[in-house]
Write an enzyme that holds these catalytic residues in place. Sequence first.
Site, short mmCIF file in Angstrom:
data_model
loop_
_atom_site.label_atom_id
_atom_site.label_comp_id
_atom_site.label_asym_id
_atom_site.label_seq_id
_atom_site.Cartn_x
_atom_site.Cartn_y
_atom_site.Cartn_z
N HIS A 264 1.05 -1.25 -0.11
CA HIS A 264 0.00 0.23 -0.02
C HIS A 264 0.98 1.08 -0.06
CE1 HIS A 264 -4.18 -1.55 1.32
NE2 HIS A 264 -3.45 -2.30 0.70
N TYR B 207 -9.36 5.81 7.57
CA TYR B 207 -9.56 6.07 8.98
C TYR B 207 -10.34 7.34 8.90
CZ TYR B 207 -5.02 3.71 10.02
OH TYR B 207 -4.08 2.76 10.42
N PRO C 6 -4.14 1.00 18.92
CA PRO C 6 -4.11 0.41 17.55
C PRO C 6 -4.04 1.34 16.27
CG PRO C 6 -6.23 -0.15 18.39
CD PRO C 6 -5.46 0.45 19.48
N LYS D 182 1.09 0.16 15.12
CA LYS D 182 2.45 -0.32 15.61
C LYS D 182 2.72 -1.29 16.34
CE LYS D 182 3.97 3.28 13.28
NZ LYS D 182 4.32 2.71 11.97
N TYR E 207 4.00 6.43 9.90
CA TYR E 207 3.23 5.41 9.67
C TYR E 207 4.09 4.41 8.97
CZ TYR E 207 -1.16 3.09 8.64
OH TYR E 207 -2.21 2.19 8.37
C1 PHB Z 1 -6.12 -4.00 10.62
O1 PHB Z 1 -6.17 -4.07 9.58
O2 PHB Z 1 -6.53 -4.66 11.42
C2 PHB Z 1 -5.69 -2.43 11.18
C3 PHB Z 1 -5.26 -1.64 10.22
C4 PHB Z 1 -4.60 -0.37 10.66
C5 PHB Z 1 -4.89 -0.15 12.03
C6 PHB Z 1 -5.38 -1.16 12.97
C7 PHB Z 1 -5.46 -2.37 12.55
O3 PHB Z 1 -4.42 1.06 12.49
#
Ligand code: PHB
Length: 390
Positions: free
Chosen positions: A72, A201, A293, A297, A385
């Site tokens: 990605h 997000y 989460p 990380k 990130y």
């Molecule tokens: C996930 O795909 O489970 C996932 C992706 C991004 C995050 C947390 C979990 O920040």
Amino acid sequence: MKTQVVIIGGGPSGLLLSQLLHLAGVDSIVLERKSRAYVLSRIRAGVLEQGTCDLVRSAKAGARMDRDGKVHSGFAMAYNDQIVRIDLEGLTGGKTVLIYGQTELTQDLYEARDKLNGMMFHEVDDVEINRLTGDSPFVTFLHNGEMHRIDCDYVAGCDGFHGISRQAVPANVRTEYEKVYPFSWIGVLSKTRPVDEEIIYSRSSRGFALCSMRSETLSRHYLQCPATDTPEEWSDDRFWNELTRRLPRSVSEQLETGPSLQKSVTPLRAFISEPMQYGRLFLAGDAAHIVPPTGAKGLNLAASDIYYLSNALIEFYKSGSNTGLETYSQKALARVWNASRFSGFMTRMLHNFVGGDSFDVRWEDSLLEYLSRSKAQQTVIAENYVGMPY
Ligand code: PHB
Ligand code: APR
């Protein structure tokens, strides 16, 4: 029994460490409390930094990850009806992340250990670490009703947040920093097409939402929910309805819904225990720290700990030098605190804090507004990130 390093915990941290040590000729034994099937039933995040991928490759466990993982080059942050794309690749001089589930990675690490006949005990109980401050520690444990003892040079505490290793650091030596957030995430895995090619997000007045994926046909979605909620309180219908309302219209119009395959509630917490070494015990991964989460990380920090720790142990067995071991805690903690700051920042910017006053809400809105106009702010997010260098 006798070995060089006893590794407590057979999650990603412990498996990766035992594999890297084995490849360098250092013996270890892994002790895991649960069954292999149980460890492989846990669904966790799936965003890997390049440093994590490189480490998995050097552990000779990267073939399936490289075949099935999806690169990605960016992700989106949405608020109200606006969407800001963080161009990871463009803003970091070519760095990207790989989408590959932690469960799959753990399976690959198990298979890599099997291939080398790695020594591991599952379903152990009553693990105790002894004589940590001398030069001959030993670990005792119960397995199939029998007590065992392993003499070793070092112990690696890779037994996660609820493990026993951290408690072996005396309370007067240990400092614990903790922040418990007043909300959780309800996560749903479903056999549905992801809403977009990239992760989204989303901040909305109803709370945070996250649209992620595992493959072209498997989606992973999350919603901010009260800390007291249980998965049973979230029917599939309720989950999809709420998710729809927390996404910009242009995104929710693309949302494919379907029955959930798995549902779980994760509390949001930030936790760091210092130091990460005591005598001959070294803590790594969730045993020493938890990040919320929102920055993806957790697994990546486990990997950077294992990078420093495996190198330090290998250096010791090759040359007798203690330098890496002596500086392990300091190096690992510097990276942990940085990621903790970033995860806290992402969490604050994207969530609704229960009882938060309207000043805070406006402050967080303004941060996202600034993000949409400032390449500098986008770069700050992008470089964190993709992961700071080791
Ligand atoms: C996930 O795909 O489970 C996932 C992706 C991004 C995050 C947390 C979990 O920040
Ligand atoms: N004895 C032996 N094993 C134990 C004990 C114990 N007393 N207590 C816990 N364990 C095992 C758990 O069953 C688990 O399999 O230790 C393992 C720890 O694994 P994780 O919790 O996955 O922690 P870690 O390997 O550090 O991986 C970090 O996993 O939790 C996520 O977000 C986290 O992605 C990050 C990654």
